[in-house]
Scaffold this active site. Structure first.
Site, PDB file in Angstrom:
ATOM      1  N   SER A 184     -18.020 -10.476 -36.039  1.00 25.16           N
ATOM      2  CA  SER A 184     -17.954 -11.462 -34.966  1.00 25.16           C
ATOM      3  C   SER A 184     -16.835 -12.475 -35.066  1.00 25.16           C
ATOM      4  O   SER A 184     -16.662 -13.297 -34.165  1.00 25.16           O
ATOM      5  CB  SER A 184     -19.274 -12.228 -34.886  1.00 25.16           C
ATOM      6  OG  SER A 184     -20.219 -11.482 -34.183  1.00 25.16           O
ATOM      7  N   SER A 226     -18.755 -11.940 -31.576  1.00 27.45           N
ATOM      8  CA  SER A 226     -19.407 -12.964 -30.791  1.00 27.45           C
ATOM      9  C   SER A 226     -18.665 -14.307 -30.733  1.00 27.45           C
ATOM     10  O   SER A 226     -18.918 -15.093 -29.826  1.00 27.45           O
ATOM     11  CB  SER A 226     -20.793 -13.222 -31.360  1.00 27.45           C
ATOM     12  OG  SER A 226     -20.715 -13.805 -32.644  1.00 27.45           O
ATOM     13  N   LYS A 234     -18.374 -23.508 -33.204  1.00 26.65           N
ATOM     14  CA  LYS A 234     -19.157 -22.478 -32.519  1.00 26.65           C
ATOM     15  C   LYS A 234     -20.543 -23.036 -32.207  1.00 26.65           C
ATOM     16  O   LYS A 234     -21.146 -23.691 -33.078  1.00 26.65           O
ATOM     17  CB  LYS A 234     -19.259 -21.228 -33.405  1.00 26.65           C
ATOM     18  CG  LYS A 234     -19.906 -20.022 -32.724  1.00 26.65           C
ATOM     19  CD  LYS A 234     -19.896 -18.787 -33.632  1.00 26.65           C
ATOM     20  CE  LYS A 234     -20.468 -17.563 -32.948  1.00 26.65           C
ATOM     21  NZ  LYS A 234     -20.436 -16.346 -33.794  1.00 26.65           N
TER      22      LYS A 234
END
Lengths: 491, 95
Positions: free
Chosen positions: A182, A158, A78
């Site tokens: 997320s 997210s 990420k």
């Protein structure tokens, strides 16, 4: 069978047996990323050459007999984890030029385990969002489609880029972070497994901060076992994070076969929200039956402050964000927009560098922390947060784990639910309470809805009892037999 | 409680975010929607409840007050938008 059908565990065995090489595996994934990333936008930055160098090193390590379960395994990182020498943007324009001079602890541990990093995965800007539409580098397309429709759906957020990458087979696994859901919500939206460990289990050092009392690093993968393998490498005490837990990390893969016989599983009445999609409720009932059939005892419980979770979250998280994001001032790193004086430079830099949602949250946070409103909003929210923690503590006197749905709906279309911020926030209604309490929680793919989209169930455990979470999640996975694949994927 | 345009401008100033006049009304509506949503916390009785500030179930650790790193000026300055030798450079503050 295609090389892309292998899980991390299976690929690890083939690598160890020298049936495939890390370079072969990584090259296949590099090609898949080249072919599909322009469409899905799962990665902000791709690092194919670096990945090949790491794969060569992994092959040497395997040849020397020094390989571990992640040696030579291609992963997506990420783009919230600082990676030394590789641009890290947090999906924000304000960090567009930022090249970290250091490595986050979690990514360093994965590299030390021999993992191969294919690139930096897209996300909502500063991890603020539930659909990956707030990214400064464009939205991510969910590889899944509704039956008979080509409409673009969101991958959740997210950690939407991580979810899309693993689901479309542009990575074998991925790191994500979870502040209010997320990783669990995107995992549910893309048919993946993802676990948010206990707060303190993984070091936050080198993760671009959003809301420090909530942020946790975590793995996302195609199944529960792969998540356990990843978490084994990611977890552990770190002196560089003051909230890192100084305790031993068990081998989480050992928990997978424990079973649920004799375990007490709590079913919280408050998660049966009015208006929840009947398909989600039906799947929840199925999950209850699966666990019962494997010998678990089902216990009705109450988490009375559940409904206040989102309101607490939308005070606490923006408050911490407004403080954390004060560092983006155009002076020490990141983008700068010149102004007539210093203040004007700050204001122009932040106006141009931050997206709409980030500005909104910084402003809410600034307001609830400002003189005269602190007690009414922030202090009050912290007290209700304590009541939410107490709900869990009381429940865990009676049960070993809690079963709930992960999200109130399946993946929705790009452009839907975007009329006002509060509607979007409701996505996190089932995941936020565990984040506020700091307890571990995992989403497991458990079925498809009538439109052919994946749905997830959430298993919540006691502080530092990820092992029971893994045991229950593995039991659900076995019973669900989820084997559906997304339309868009590397084959 | 509902924010007016002047308060939105004041918050933007405190947050050091330049806001154009055209944006104020949109922001006002959105911020009020969020504040309206969190109003529901008013109905929770928190008498005698301690605030919970962190996710960690432990006291913060202290470390020995010793230097653990340093001599990395080049690394620290590498991402600076503007620098002057070993300093971050900013627009003139003092006349």
């Amino acid at each position: 069978m295609s090389i892309f059908d292998l899980t991390i565990a299976e690929a690890g065995k083939k690598l160890a047996a020298k049936e495939i090489s890390a370079v072969e595996l990584t090259s296949a994934y590099n090609d898949a990323v080249t072919a599909l990333n322009p469409r899905l936008n799962a990665y902000i930055t791709v690092t194919p050459e670096l990945a090949l160098t790491q794969a060569k090193a992994a092959d040497a390590r395997i040849a020397a007999g020094q390989a571990g379960p992640l040696t030579g395994i291609p992963l997506a990182m990420k783009d919230l984890f600082c990676t030394e020498g590789v641009r890290t943007t947090a999906a924000s324009k304000i960090l567009e030029p930022f090249i970290p001079p250091y490595e986050s602890t979690v990514s360093a541990q994965l590299l030390a385990a021999g993992a191969v990093i294919l690139g930096k995965a897209n996300l909502d800007e500063f991890a603020m969002g539930s659909s990956n539409i707030t990214s400064g580098y464009g939205p991510v397309e969910n590889p899944w489609k509704r039956n008979g429709s080509d409409a673009k759906l969101v991958p959740g957020g997210s950690s939407g880029g991580s979810a899309a990458a693993v689901s479309a087979r542009l990575a074998l696994g991925a790191t994500g972070t979870d502040t209010g859901g997320s990783i669990r919500q995107p995992a549910a939206f893309t048919g993946l497994a993802g676990i948010k460990p206990t707060y303190g289990r993984c070091s936050r050092y080198g993760i671009v901060a959003f809301a420090s009392s909530l942020d946790q690093a975590e793995p996302m993968a195609r199944n529960v076992e792969d998540c356990a393998i990843l978490l084994n490498a990611m977890a552990g005490f770190d002196t560089k994070d003051s909230t890192s837990a100084e305790r031993a990390v068990p081998d989480f893969t050992k928990a997978l076969t424990k079973g649920v016989k004799g375990l007490r599983i709590g079913i919280p009445a408050e998660y049966r929200l009015e208006g929840t999609n009947p398909e989600i409720l039906a799947l929840w009932d199925k999950g209850i039956e699966w666990l019962k059939a494997q010998g678990a005892e089902i216990v009705e419980i109450s988490l009375p402050h559940t409904k206040y979770g989102l309101a607490v979250y939308y005070i606490v998280a923006p408050a911490e964000a407004s403080s954390n994001l004060a560092r983006y001032d155009g002076v020490r790193f990141g983008a700068r927009v010149d102004g007539v004086d210093l203040i004007d430079m700050y204001e122009r830099t932040r106006a141009a560098g931050f997206g709409t949602e980030v500005k909104r949250r910084i402003m809410i946070g600034t307001y609830v922390l400002s003189h005269g409103y602190y007690d009414a909003y922030y202090l009050k929210a912290q007290k209700v947060r304590n009541l939410i923690l107490r709900d869990f503590t009381n429940a865990f006197d009676k049960v070993d784990a809690i079963l709930t749905p992960t999200a109130p709906s399946a993946a929705f279309g790009l452009g839907e639910k975007m009329d006002d911020p509060v509607t979007m926030y409701l996505n996190d209604v089932f995941t936020v309470p565990a984040s506020l309490a700091g307890v571990p929680a995992m989403s497991v793919p458990a079925g498809l809805n009538a439109e052919g989209l994946p749905l997830g169930l959430q298993v919540i455990g006691k502080h530092f009892d990820e092992e029971t979470v893994f045991a229950v999640s593995a039991a659900i996975e076995r019973a669900a037999g989820f084997s559906a694949l997304p339309d868009v994927r590397a084959k | 409680m509902s924010l007016d345009a002047a308060t939105v401008r004041r918050i933007a100033k405190l947050a050091r975010i330049r806001v154009d006049d055209a944006e104020v009304e949109t922001l006002r509506t959105e911020l009020n929607a969020i504040l309206g949503y969190v109003e529901q916390l008013g109905e929770v009785d928190v008498e005698g409840v301690e605030p919970l500030s962190g996710g960690a179930q432990m006291a913060l650790r202290q470390r020995a007050d010793v230097v653990t790193d340093g001599e990395i000026a080049e690394k620290i300055l590498a991402n600076a938008p503007d620098r002057n030798e070993n300093f971050f450079a900013v627009p003139k503050v003092v006349e």
